[in-house]
Design a protein around this motif. Structure first.
Motif, PDB file in Angstrom:
ATOM      1  N   GLY A  55      32.931  -3.611   4.738  1.00 38.39           N
ATOM      2  CA  GLY A  55      34.823  -3.539   4.701  1.00 38.39           C
ATOM      3  C   GLY A  55      35.653  -3.590   4.120  1.00 38.39           C
ATOM      4  O   GLY A  55      35.027  -3.944   2.792  1.00 38.39           O
ATOM      5  N   ARG A  56      37.060  -2.887   4.416  1.00 37.37           N
ATOM      6  CA  ARG A  56      36.909  -2.300   2.972  1.00 37.37           C
ATOM      7  C   ARG A  56      38.884  -3.521   3.334  1.00 37.37           C
ATOM      8  O   ARG A  56      39.757  -2.746   2.845  1.00 37.37           O
ATOM      9  CB  ARG A  56      37.513  -0.193   2.803  1.00 37.37           C
ATOM     10  N   GLY A  57      38.715  -4.091   4.402  1.00 37.30           N
ATOM     11  CA  GLY A  57      39.882  -5.150   4.548  1.00 37.30           C
ATOM     12  C   GLY A  57      39.326  -5.895   3.657  1.00 37.30           C
ATOM     13  O   GLY A  57      40.952  -6.660   3.418  1.00 37.30           O
ATOM     14  N   GLY A  58      38.740  -6.903   2.800  1.00 32.22           N
ATOM     15  CA  GLY A  58      39.553  -7.682   1.970  1.00 32.22           C
ATOM     16  C   GLY A  58      37.930  -8.292   1.620  1.00 32.22           C
ATOM     17  O   GLY A  58      37.554  -8.920   0.643  1.00 32.22           O
ATOM     18  N   ALA A  59      37.701  -8.128   2.940  1.00 31.90           N
ATOM     19  CA  ALA A  59      35.949  -9.507   2.720  1.00 31.90           C
ATOM     20  C   ALA A  59      34.458  -8.507   2.187  1.00 31.90           C
ATOM     21  O   ALA A  59      33.706  -9.315   1.582  1.00 31.90           O
ATOM     22  CB  ALA A  59      35.382 -10.062   3.811  1.00 31.90           C
ATOM     23  N   ASN A  83      42.250  -2.744  11.750  1.00 33.36           N
ATOM     24  CA  ASN A  83      43.876  -3.108  11.626  1.00 33.36           C
ATOM     25  C   ASN A  83      44.324  -2.550  10.543  1.00 33.36           C
ATOM     26  O   ASN A  83      43.688  -2.189   9.543  1.00 33.36           O
ATOM     27  CB  ASN A  83      42.729  -4.642  10.523  1.00 33.36           C
ATOM     28  N   GLY A  85      47.204  -3.794   9.192  1.00 36.55           N
ATOM     29  CA  GLY A  85      48.782  -4.490   9.530  1.00 36.55           C
ATOM     30  C   GLY A  85      49.068  -4.724   7.941  1.00 36.55           C
ATOM     31  O   GLY A  85      49.777  -4.591   7.710  1.00 36.55           O
ATOM     32  N   GLU A  86      47.902  -4.240   7.114  1.00 34.61           N
ATOM     33  CA  GLU A  86      48.414  -4.412   5.839  1.00 34.61           C
ATOM     34  C   GLU A  86      49.702  -4.386   5.355  1.00 34.61           C
ATOM     35  O   GLU A  86      51.336  -4.033   5.140  1.00 34.61           O
ATOM     36  CB  GLU A  86      48.136  -2.794   5.027  1.00 34.61           C
ATOM     37  N   GLY A 174      47.727 -10.228   9.349  1.00 37.74           N
ATOM     38  CA  GLY A 174      46.212  -8.862   9.000  1.00 37.74           C
ATOM     39  C   GLY A 174      45.015  -9.800   9.532  1.00 37.74           C
ATOM     40  O   GLY A 174      44.198  -8.949   8.497  1.00 37.74           O
ATOM     41  N   GLU A 175      45.352 -11.041   9.473  1.00 35.21           N
ATOM     42  CA  GLU A 175      44.011 -11.574   8.881  1.00 35.21           C
ATOM     43  C   GLU A 175      43.399 -11.800  10.367  1.00 35.21           C
ATOM     44  O   GLU A 175      44.523 -11.743  11.501  1.00 35.21           O
ATOM     45  CB  GLU A 175      44.220 -13.054   8.531  1.00 35.21           C
ATOM     46  N   VAL A 210      36.954  -5.883  14.808  1.00 28.64           N
ATOM     47  CA  VAL A 210      37.936  -5.177  14.765  1.00 28.64           C
ATOM     48  C   VAL A 210      37.511  -4.565  12.915  1.00 28.64           C
ATOM     49  O   VAL A 210      37.012  -5.433  12.211  1.00 28.64           O
ATOM     50  CB  VAL A 210      38.347  -6.442  13.834  1.00 28.64           C
ATOM     51  N   ASN A 212      38.948  -2.546   9.045  1.00 30.55           N
ATOM     52  CA  ASN A 212      39.885  -2.084   8.482  1.00 30.55           C
ATOM     53  C   ASN A 212      40.565  -0.792   8.801  1.00 30.55           C
ATOM     54  O   ASN A 212      39.218   0.182   9.285  1.00 30.55           O
ATOM     55  CB  ASN A 212      39.964  -2.776   7.225  1.00 30.55           C
ATOM     56  N   THR A 215      38.377   1.571   6.790  1.00 30.92           N
ATOM     57  CA  THR A 215      36.495   1.539   6.708  1.00 30.92           C
ATOM     58  C   THR A 215      36.570   2.354   7.798  1.00 30.92           C
ATOM     59  O   THR A 215      34.860   3.415   7.746  1.00 30.92           O
ATOM     60  CB  THR A 215      36.536  -0.429   7.526  1.00 30.92           C
ATOM     61  N   CYS A 391      42.590 -19.822   7.069  1.00 34.11           N
ATOM     62  CA  CYS A 391      42.213 -18.360   6.095  1.00 34.11           C
ATOM     63  C   CYS A 391      42.405 -19.100   4.943  1.00 34.11           C
ATOM     64  O   CYS A 391      42.936 -19.825   4.372  1.00 34.11           O
ATOM     65  CB  CYS A 391      43.268 -17.563   6.715  1.00 34.11           C
TER      66      CYS A 391
HETATM   67  C1  FMN Z   1      45.857 -13.891   4.593  1.00 34.91           C
HETATM   68  C2  FMN Z   1      44.605 -12.373   5.352  1.00 34.91           C
HETATM   69  C3  FMN Z   1      45.405 -11.081   4.911  1.00 34.91           C
HETATM   70  C4  FMN Z   1      44.504  -9.425   5.655  1.00 34.91           C
HETATM   71  N1  FMN Z   1      45.697  -8.654   5.582  1.00 34.91           N
HETATM   72  C5  FMN Z   1      44.284  -8.318   6.384  1.00 34.91           C
HETATM   73  C6  FMN Z   1      45.019  -6.794   6.668  1.00 34.91           C
HETATM   74  O1  FMN Z   1      46.247  -6.176   6.337  1.00 34.91           O
HETATM   75  N2  FMN Z   1      44.285  -5.341   6.511  1.00 34.91           N
HETATM   76  C7  FMN Z   1      42.770  -5.830   7.336  1.00 34.91           C
HETATM   77  O2  FMN Z   1      42.257  -5.028   7.118  1.00 34.91           O
HETATM   78  N3  FMN Z   1      42.784  -6.612   6.534  1.00 34.91           N
HETATM   79  C8  FMN Z   1      42.956  -7.936   6.336  1.00 34.91           C
HETATM   80  N4  FMN Z   1      42.811  -9.058   6.095  1.00 34.91           N
HETATM   81  C9  FMN Z   1      41.201  -9.176   6.384  1.00 34.91           C
HETATM   82  C10 FMN Z   1      40.924  -9.285   8.047  1.00 34.91           C
HETATM   83  O3  FMN Z   1      40.737 -10.427   8.145  1.00 34.91           O
HETATM   84  C11 FMN Z   1      39.351  -9.164   8.102  1.00 34.91           C
HETATM   85  O4  FMN Z   1      38.501  -9.422   7.068  1.00 34.91           O
HETATM   86  C12 FMN Z   1      39.747  -7.220   7.927  1.00 34.91           C
HETATM   87  O5  FMN Z   1      40.542  -6.056   8.631  1.00 34.91           O
HETATM   88  C13 FMN Z   1      37.867  -6.695   8.638  1.00 34.91           C
HETATM   89  O6  FMN Z   1      38.093  -4.985   8.475  1.00 34.91           O
HETATM   90  P1  FMN Z   1      36.609  -4.297   7.756  1.00 34.91           P
HETATM   91  O7  FMN Z   1      35.273  -5.117   7.760  1.00 34.91           O
HETATM   92  O8  FMN Z   1      37.129  -3.288   7.852  1.00 34.91           O
HETATM   93  O9  FMN Z   1      37.079  -4.884   6.075  1.00 34.91           O
HETATM   94  C14 FMN Z   1      43.380 -10.413   5.712  1.00 34.91           C
HETATM   95  C15 FMN Z   1      42.512 -11.260   5.302  1.00 34.91           C
HETATM   96  C16 FMN Z   1      43.231 -12.677   4.645  1.00 34.91           C
HETATM   97  C17 FMN Z   1      43.082 -14.023   4.697  1.00 34.91           C
END
Ligand code: FMN
Length: 435
Positions: A55-59, A83, A85-86, A174-175, A210, A212, A215, A391
């Motif tokens: 996943g490219r959303g952070g985790a 997602n 929400g960036e 975005g979380e 969900v 990103n 992703t 979070c």
């Molecule tokens: C404070 C916070 C803000 C986040 N903002 C975003 C966001 O804007 N876009 C996003 O894709 N994931 C964001 N994330 C991560 C999401 O909770 C989630 O892990 C992600 O959307 C999963 O998609 P992925 O598996 O494709 O990465 C954020 C997490 C936190 C803790």
């Protein structure tokens, strides 16, 4: 500038970004056609697992594993949300992708929604992204006219609708659990994980996929060209490319697609054209403000999930912020502490109060009113609040201060001793690109 052969997402298309013909000419919607014809979710999941896409959303969670959980959930009603929400300072790659490559995202969303058998599918789009929304809406219109979205897609008898949900424009929204809350008309506040993982308890309490924007945008070409092709670049456990949002003290800020594992130095010097006005790198946030900074001696670090974690920081969503040697690190820390305080949703007391205290103490030091005791107080608060909260916002706020004090304690002490900020007011412009 970059070798086009390694590009997975930003390969040039003909015509306007929303023009479906240009996209189709380069193999667009072919993966979608195959997935619909095949009707075999397990085959899609196996290919994603083989690709190693994370996943490219952070985790950096493995995408195939997540899809598998939703597809094989015991509850029949599933949902899908993209997602978009960036809203993190220094991260702007998703809006770039949506605006310039909307069909790639649409195709990824269609494949995801169909594969998990979603009864509803949404793109949660930060409402501030007007141009990206325009581009996406036009692309959706064209996709509908061409029969790849809507009723009886590709003559298969399958109906698939995709709705744009106008999102909040706040960091916490975005979380993923906060996003799902806000989509149901409730405050955008995260839920406790465990037990509320969206794959089990998502939209309307049902299993929800969900992912990103970036992703999902990788999915069509992985299915069309194969997982081996995707894995040709990048390290074994972080394969493929990533979009790096580069901002701060560089000559050419922007979005750059590079193989994961590319050294930080290459991004800053080759892509970003180095630091302006002959200045030097003082520090870099390799994964946005929530992960620790690295110093100039660490620019050969490979940028991928595991290498950065091993180095005590993280890749996050690859928002790389460069800070030059004219910058006051107390002012820099203050600017980001203000961001964290403003963006705290206020639900968890440790975050609501902790971010206020951290900002107030850093401000006290920056304005020359701090004491040596305040430095210890800062570290104490960080210790109290780190790891608390539903979070990671408050942990990010604490890591920022701890890390800044570890690398630049002498600057904090200089402020205390001189009773003023020792940096010239014109030079001390913190590198923060929000939005
Ligand atoms: C404070 C916070 C803000 C986040 N903002 C975003 C966001 O804007 N876009 C996003 O894709 N994931 C964001 N994330 C991560 C999401 O909770 C989630 O892990 C992600 O959307 C999963 O998609 P992925 O598996 O494709 O990465 C954020 C997490 C936190 C803790």
């Amino acid at each position: 500038m970059e070798q086009t052969a390694s590009l997975r997402l930003l390969a040039p298309l003909d015509g306007e970004p929303w023009d479906i013909d240009g996209y189709i000419k380069h193999g667009g919607y072919e993966a979608w056609r195959q997935v619909v014809r095949d009707g075999n979710p397990d085959r899609v999941i196996d290919e994603l697992k083989r690709s190693g896409l994370r996943g490219r959303g952070g985790a950096g969670f493995p995408t195939g594993v997540k899809w598998d959980k939703v597809v094989h959930h015991r509850l029949p009603d599933r949902y899908f949300v993209c997602n978009a929400g960036e809203h993190e300072p220094g991260t702007f790659k998703d809006r770039y992708l949506i605006q310039h490559h909307p069909h790639r995202l649409l195709e990824g969303c269609l494949i995801a929604a169909f594969t998990v058998g979603a009864r509803e599918s949404h793109i949660y789009l930060n409402a501030e992204f007007r141009e990206a929304r325009h581009s996406l809406a036009r692309a959706m219109e064209q996709a509908r006219v061409r029969g790849v979205l809507g009723n009886n897609v590709l003559g298969s008898g399958v109906d698939l609708e995709l709705e744009i949900f106008d999102g909040h424009g706040s960091y916490v929204a975005g979380e993923e659990t906060a996003m799902l809350e806000s989509m149901q008309g409730r405050p955008a506040q995260p839920k406790a994980k465990p037990p509320f993982y969206p794959t089990d308890f998502g939209l309307h309490g049902k299993p929800t996929l969900v992912n990103n924007v970036e992703t999902l945008s990788h999915v069509p070409s992985i299915l069309l060209k194969g997982s081996q092709w995707f894995r040709e670049v990048g390290p074994e456990h972080s394969p493929g490319t990533m979009l790096f949002s580069l901002s701060g003290a560089v000559n050419h800020p922007g979005v750059y697609e590079l193989p994961l594992g590319t050294p930080l130095r290459h991004l800053i010097e080759e892509c970003g054209g180095g630091v302006p006005s002959g200045r030097m790198v003082k520090a870099v946030f390799p994964g946005g403000p929530s992960f620790a900074m690295v110093g100039p001696e660490e620019l050969d670090l490979p940028m991928d999930f595991d290498s950065l974690k091993k180095a005590g920081t993280g890749l996050g969503s690859a928002g790389v912020i460069v800070v030059d040697d004219a910058t006051c690190m107390v002012a820099q820390t203050l600017a980001l502490s203000t961001f964290f305080r403003e963006e705290s949703c206020g639900q968890c007391p440790s975050c609501r109060i902790g971010t206020q205290h951290l900002e107030a103490l850093v401000a006290k030091i920056e304005t020359g009113n701090g004491t040596h005791g305040d430095l210890e107080k800062l570290l104490q608060i960080c210790g109290f609040v780190k790891g608390t909260g539903y979070c990671t916002l408050v942990t990010g706020a604490a890591v920022l201060v701890q890390n800044s004090l570890r690398l630049f304690r002498h600057e904090f002490e200089d402020h205390v001793v001189k009773g003023a900020c020792p940096f010239s007011p014109t030079a001390a412009k913190p590198a923060v690109a929000i939005g």
